[in-house]
Write an enzyme that holds these catalytic residues in place. Structure first.
Site, short mmCIF file in Angstrom:
data_model
loop_
_atom_site.label_atom_id
_atom_site.label_comp_id
_atom_site.label_asym_id
_atom_site.label_seq_id
_atom_site.Cartn_x
_atom_site.Cartn_y
_atom_site.Cartn_z
N CYS A 1 0.82 -1.23 0.00
CA CYS A 1 0.00 0.00 0.00
C CYS A 1 0.84 1.27 0.00
O CYS A 1 0.34 2.35 -0.29
CB CYS A 1 -0.92 0.01 1.21
SG CYS A 1 -1.95 -1.45 1.33
N HIS B 1 -3.10 7.08 2.18
CA HIS B 1 -3.56 5.76 1.75
C HIS B 1 -4.90 5.49 2.43
O HIS B 1 -5.09 5.77 3.61
CB HIS B 1 -2.53 4.70 2.12
CG HIS B 1 -3.05 3.32 1.98
ND1 HIS B 1 -3.64 2.89 0.81
CD2 HIS B 1 -3.12 2.27 2.85
CE1 HIS B 1 -4.03 1.63 0.97
NE2 HIS B 1 -3.73 1.24 2.19
N ASN C 1 -10.00 -0.31 0.23
CA ASN C 1 -8.54 -0.20 0.18
C ASN C 1 -8.06 -0.74 -1.17
O ASN C 1 -8.09 -1.94 -1.40
CB ASN C 1 -7.95 -1.00 1.34
CG ASN C 1 -6.44 -0.98 1.38
OD1 ASN C 1 -5.79 -0.53 0.44
ND2 ASN C 1 -5.88 -1.48 2.47
N1 ACO Z 1 -18.18 -8.40 9.96
C1 ACO Z 1 -18.60 -8.63 11.21
N2 ACO Z 1 -17.75 -8.95 12.21
C2 ACO Z 1 -16.44 -9.03 11.93
C3 ACO Z 1 -15.94 -8.81 10.64
C4 ACO Z 1 -16.88 -8.48 9.63
N3 ACO Z 1 -16.52 -8.24 8.36
N4 ACO Z 1 -14.59 -8.96 10.66
C5 ACO Z 1 -14.26 -9.28 11.93
N5 ACO Z 1 -15.38 -9.31 12.69
C6 ACO Z 1 -15.47 -9.61 14.11
C7 ACO Z 1 -14.32 -10.40 14.62
O1 ACO Z 1 -14.51 -11.78 14.38
C8 ACO Z 1 -14.33 -10.05 16.10
O2 ACO Z 1 -15.31 -10.85 16.71
P1 ACO Z 1 -15.05 -11.44 18.19
O3 ACO Z 1 -14.88 -10.26 19.08
O4 ACO Z 1 -16.29 -12.22 18.45
O5 ACO Z 1 -13.80 -12.25 18.06
C9 ACO Z 1 -14.83 -8.60 16.11
O6 ACO Z 1 -15.45 -8.38 14.83
C10 ACO Z 1 -13.75 -7.58 16.34
O7 ACO Z 1 -12.67 -7.88 15.46
P2 ACO Z 1 -11.36 -7.03 15.47
O8 ACO Z 1 -10.37 -7.60 14.52
O9 ACO Z 1 -10.94 -6.79 16.88
O10 ACO Z 1 -11.90 -5.64 14.90
P3 ACO Z 1 -11.15 -4.30 14.75
O11 ACO Z 1 -11.87 -3.22 15.43
O12 ACO Z 1 -9.67 -4.42 15.01
O13 ACO Z 1 -11.29 -4.00 13.19
C11 ACO Z 1 -10.13 -4.19 11.12
C12 ACO Z 1 -10.76 -4.93 12.25
C13 ACO Z 1 -11.17 -3.33 10.42
C14 ACO Z 1 -9.55 -5.17 10.12
C15 ACO Z 1 -9.02 -3.26 11.66
O14 ACO Z 1 -8.19 -3.95 12.56
C16 ACO Z 1 -8.16 -2.69 10.58
O15 ACO Z 1 -8.60 -1.86 9.80
N6 ACO Z 1 -6.86 -3.07 10.51
C17 ACO Z 1 -5.93 -2.53 9.57
C18 ACO Z 1 -6.37 -2.54 8.16
C19 ACO Z 1 -5.58 -3.51 7.36
O16 ACO Z 1 -5.02 -4.42 7.89
N7 ACO Z 1 -5.49 -3.28 6.07
C20 ACO Z 1 -4.74 -4.17 5.26
C21 ACO Z 1 -3.71 -3.48 4.45
S1 ACO Z 1 -2.53 -2.59 5.35
C22 ACO Z 1 -3.07 -1.10 5.13
O17 ACO Z 1 -3.62 -0.82 4.11
C23 ACO Z 1 -2.90 -0.15 6.21
#
Ligand code: ACO
Length: 355
Positions: free
Chosen positions: A110, A249, A279
């Site tokens: 990214c 980004h 993204n």
């Molecule tokens: N729909 C519903 N529930 C979901 C989903 C979904 N699509 N995805 C995960 N959950 C659930 C999980 O299973 C978890 O459930 P649990 O508590 O029963 O275990 C709950 O939601 C919370 O999950 P978390 O991973 O703690 O959620 P978080 O608030 O961290 O958000 C997210 C997750 C959106 C992926 C966030 O961490 C994020 O944006 N991370 C960085 C983005 C990323 O990695 N991008 C990839 C490229 S790198 C870059 O571009 C920066």
């Protein structure tokens, strides 16, 4: 001698995959996706990545009114190349009708566009090239596990392009900070693509699904982008107040809000369009830049801060002067052919391919 962006363009495939479409194939809902990420919809492409990049490139060439045969280098930032050989950059080069420029792909995930911008400015500054056509784009839909709700909701396809040229102005790249923490590399991986492939059962697929640790990436994205922004501003001798626009980004609205808070950057100056496209990795910044230009948000001589974070784990920040022109000299009608399929049908095609 000055260096500036003289052309810009984007290609966002027409097939729209909404959060409610995803509700029909995954255990997720619009409210979770919207509140946790800010994404409302994303685009899914049938066309190969080089065609997506080519459309963006043709728009950039039109905006600069540049003959494709005058291009010195085509650089493609992508982590979803069409082939390993030949490079996707060379396919874009072929499609614009140029057979003399240098062409190469590079992968900083990214952060690719900001890495590429810095490389292009530096190569022009050193006299190696007079201009560079820099394309950032992905066809990430092809690599996603569409049964995994944690990643499937985040990404989309698309590309953007800029033409960077030597000009008779004093526009320049003020500063650039780029980093990579390889010890956190496994927080975001696309396995089994490349020479690590050890597929025993073809049903496993070669590169099925991105594995990632969302919270680890989230924390590091905020920390690293805020630090790099501060370092880039310090090196350029500019303050937050001097910056007219930040084009980051587009991964997650919460990441951007937390980053802005950490470096006291006003959200009003931040361009955010991730609600529309999700993204698009290396495509996200040039797509957002093109839309900011189309909407008149980039003014002649604006100071722009680019910010990125991604797989690697890489990060980058760069400060540039926009040039004296923020309107396109010409426009192009080029667009991708309509595949005649809905985004859900295209996703189903990908699922079928892996079954
Ligand atoms: N729909 C519903 N529930 C979901 C989903 C979904 N699509 N995805 C995960 N959950 C659930 C999980 O299973 C978890 O459930 P649990 O508590 O029963 O275990 C709950 O939601 C919370 O999950 P978390 O991973 O703690 O959620 P978080 O608030 O961290 O958000 C997210 C997750 C959106 C992926 C966030 O961490 C994020 O944006 N991370 C960085 C983005 C990323 O990695 N991008 C990839 C490229 S790198 C870059 O571009 C920066």
């Amino acid at each position: 001698m000055g260096i500036e962006i003289t052309g810009w363009g984007k290609c966002t495939p027409s097939a729209v995959l909404t959060n409610s479409d995803l509700e029909s194939i995954l255990d997720t809902d619009d409210e979770w996706i919207t509140t946790r990420t800010g994404v409302k919809q994303r685009r899914i492409a049938e066309a190969p990545l080089s065609e997506i990049g080519t459309i963006a490139a043709k728009h950039a060439l039109a905006a600069a009114d540049k003959d494709p045969n005058e291009i010195d280098a085509v650089m493609m930032a992508t982590c979803t190349p069409e082939f390993l050989i030949p490079s996707t950059a060379s396919r874009v080069q072929m499609n614009i009708g140029n057979n003399t420029a240098a062409a190469f792909d590079f992968n900083s995930a990214c952060s690719g566009f900001v890495y590429g911008l810095t490389t292009a400015y530096s190569m022009i500054h050193s006299g190696i090239f007079n201009n560079v056509l820099l394309v950032g784009g992905e066809k990430v839909s092809y690599f996603l596990d569409w049964t995994a709700r944690d990643t499937a909701v985040l990404f989309g396809d698309g590309a953007g392009a800029v033409l960077i040229e030597k000009t008779n102005t004093d526009s320049k790249l003020h500063s650039s900070k780029m980093t990579c923490d390889p010890f956190l590399g496994e927080a975001l991986m696309l396995k089994n693509f490349g020479t690590s492939m050890e597929i025993k059962d073809p049903k496993e697929g070669y590169f099925f699904g991105i594995s990632f640790e969302g919270q680890e990436i989230f924390k590091n994205a905020v920390k690293t982008m805020a630090r790099l922004a501060e370092e880039a501003l310090e090196e350029s001798g500019l303050s937050v107040d001097d910056i007219d626009l930040c084009i980051p980004h587009q991964a997650n609205r919460r990441i951007l809000e937390a980053t802005a808070k950490r470096c006291n950057f006003p959200m009003e100056k931040m361009i955010i369009n991730l609600d529309q496209y999700g993204n698009t990795s290396a495509g996200s910044i040039p797509i957002a830049l093109t839309e900011a230009l189309d909407e008149g948000k980039v003014k002649p001589n604006s100071k722009i801060l680019f910010l990125a974070f991604g797989g690697g784990l890489t990060g980058a920040a760069a400060v540039i002067d926009w040039g004296g022109r923020s309107h396109a000299l010409k426009t192009s009608n080029e667009q991708l052919p309509d595949s005649g399929k809905t985004a859900l049908e295209l996703v189903q095609d990908i699922l079928n391919m892996y079954q």
